[in-house]
Design a protein around this motif. Sequence first.
Motif, PDB file in Angstrom:
ATOM      1  N   SER A  34       0.830  -1.197   0.000  1.00  0.00           N
ATOM      2  CA  SER A  34       0.000   0.000   0.000  1.00  0.00           C
ATOM      3  C   SER A  34       0.870   1.254   0.000  1.00  0.00           C
ATOM      4  N   GLU A  35       0.214   2.392  -0.171  1.00  0.00           N
ATOM      5  CA  GLU A  35       0.932   3.663  -0.116  1.00  0.00           C
ATOM      6  C   GLU A  35       1.534   3.875   1.268  1.00  0.00           C
ATOM      7  N   GLU A  36       0.815   3.474   2.291  1.00  0.00           N
ATOM      8  CA  GLU A  36       1.336   3.587   3.660  1.00  0.00           C
ATOM      9  C   GLU A  36       2.577   2.717   3.829  1.00  0.00           C
ATOM     10  N   VAL A  65       8.907   3.127  -6.150  1.00  0.00           N
ATOM     11  CA  VAL A  65       7.662   3.770  -5.726  1.00  0.00           C
ATOM     12  C   VAL A  65       7.259   4.941  -6.608  1.00  0.00           C
ATOM     13  N   ARG A 103       4.009   5.254  -9.305  1.00  0.00           N
ATOM     14  CA  ARG A 103       2.900   4.446  -8.814  1.00  0.00           C
ATOM     15  C   ARG A 103       2.123   5.231  -7.768  1.00  0.00           C
ATOM     16  N   PHE A 104       2.837   5.965  -6.926  1.00  0.00           N
ATOM     17  CA  PHE A 104       2.190   6.742  -5.874  1.00  0.00           C
ATOM     18  C   PHE A 104       2.349   8.246  -6.104  1.00  0.00           C
ATOM     19  N   ASP A 105       2.759   8.630  -7.307  1.00  0.00           N
ATOM     20  CA  ASP A 105       2.988  10.042  -7.593  1.00  0.00           C
ATOM     21  C   ASP A 105       2.599  10.296  -9.043  1.00  0.00           C
ATOM     22  N   LEU A 112       5.044  11.127  -1.887  1.00  0.00           N
ATOM     23  CA  LEU A 112       5.289   9.998  -0.995  1.00  0.00           C
ATOM     24  C   LEU A 112       6.361  10.335   0.043  1.00  0.00           C
ATOM     25  N   ARG A 167       4.756  12.244   2.714  1.00  0.00           N
ATOM     26  CA  ARG A 167       3.931  11.386   3.564  1.00  0.00           C
ATOM     27  C   ARG A 167       4.800  10.608   4.550  1.00  0.00           C
TER      28      ARG A 167
END
Length: 663
Positions: A233-235, A523, A526-528, A536, A539
């Motif tokens: 997950s992003e977390e 990453v 995918r998350f950006d 990310l 975060r």
Amino acid sequence: MCGIAGFLAPSLHPDAAPGVVTSMLSLIRHRGPDEAGYYLDDGFAMGTVRLAIVDLAAGSQPMSDAAERHWISFNGELYNHVELREELRALGRPFRTHCDTEVVLQAWIQWGPECLTRFDGAFAFAVRDAVTGDLFLARDRYGKRPLFYTEHGGALLFASEMKAFRAFPGFRFTLDPRELASVFAVWTPLPDRTPFQGVRQLPMGGVLTVRGGRRTLRTYEELAVAAPPFEGSEEDAAAFVRETLRASVEKRLRGDVEVGVYLSGGLDSSIVTKLATDLSPREVRTFSVEFESAEFDESGSQRVVASHLGTRHSSVTVSGADIAEHFPSAVEHAEVPAFRTAFVPMYLLSRHVRDSGIKTVLSGEGADEAFLGYSLFRETMLRASWHELSGEEREAGLARLHPELAHFGPAHRKHMAGLFQQFSEERLPGLFSHELRYQNGRFAARLLEDRGIDPFAGVLDLVRTAPGYADLTAVQKAQWLEYKTLLAGYLLSTQGERMSLAHGVENRCPFLDPAVVRAAASVNLRFDDGSEEKALLKRAFRGELPASSLARRKQPYRAPGSAVFKDRRPEYLELVLSDTELGKLDWADPVFARKLVAKIMATPAEEISTKEDQAFVLLLSTALLDQRFVRDTAWPDASPESGLKIRTVVDNRRVLPRVGGMR
């Protein structure tokens, strides 16, 4: 951190060798003011000026194994030396010191050049096999530490800085028109090039083998900007990035001296500072540049972070007069043309750090390349999808790019849309992401005498021959180019390592740990989606940094440009103001140069375009290099009596008895 120099010169008279190698070391003594030593063999010499950071008492160089077969001169730090030492001990390798230099040497003896892929460090070194006569030169995978080489009169010379070559009998510098054109066009030398004829730098991730008169250059590790996507997950991804960075900072705090932090006030240096305060057993000392001009000053953000994290903070305030005064000295240390003045404040900052008793600092270089922090990457995404977007979507994309820049504001939006439309198709094969930027370089290249040279030929050949480059996405190609050109060629060198080492300060870059670079590649995207820079990364450290630091858009580090020279008219400005002096620059187009200089001198600073400002700084810095490196023969005293105590480690010349010394 150190400086190394040496030569393989069978025809050099043996009696001359000690004086030549000591003179070479004296010319780079600023890199290693703590001690120096050299090793001589028949027709061969290598030496080190040392900045003592790890194992202060026993880490003297050059260093050998117990049998005195293998010898090393090492510049840099091996951050994972603790882990590698244990692995080598388990394999039976003996150790006499706690120094990372010995770990590098024993790893080389155990694994040969294959050891380089195991190293996490910033380094450039020479290894000599006294039995076979083989010589190896190696450099780290991101080009954090410099290593230059050249051939002169049948001799091979190598050094951490090119100026050391001036100590070799008969050597003289000559500017190379083809390489100058490339530097002006892409703002930095290409990975294996310099602006001087016949002088090359070992490329990042390169190893040069000299065996029996033959030289072989190969890449031991290719630059990788792609990686399998992170599964989670992003977390989970944010936690993964945070832990990887934490481990990187922890390794870079190793050493027997205090480690400080360069704090710019931006996200990257704030993260490094936060992790350093968590991990350091000492109170963390942070250092910053402040500017008299509010346009460039970020001291407010710096103080907020320093206060929030409880660091012991100090800064150096830089004025336009300071930049004008120290520009020639900074250029001499940089050894290459510069397209902006921002490296000069870093020169002054490192002097302040050294005067404060600090030898080693952490900094945030590499974060924007790894985590897509530059607007260049968002520009590339926008231009690549231009034809798929509606007019409203294009305008919204332009508005998000540079809200801080007036020429991206509503009044200029139509013009910028036309420019992006014009550059929505690739013109220079493989250089799509950088074509807008390179227009400034194309303008600067007009300062050079027209010799029919394509200023982009070098970089076009670089991407054409790079393994796997053609298969990368547009954004990954942009990353690759940034790593290979502006990061290694300017940010880590001219603005980074060369300014720090001018005053004997080592710079360490946690974001350039191979594990961090791989983590970022897994990453990214995918998350950006490009709507928020380094989302990310923010975060990963949410709640640990001031909210203003996380919300603040990236502000590129800048310094006053051509205005500082025309406002103060330093004496050296005559190099480009005087028609007589301009005429001495056989590489320059005097007509175009004269027109540009006249415009800069007559036009208010706010009306000078970025491309004109950059071209002027390139012209002036190159004129200074021409004066100092090409035409000036009055270099500082390079004798052993010039302030640096140089000791003979071993002298194996056949004409002299063996001399024992430090081990």
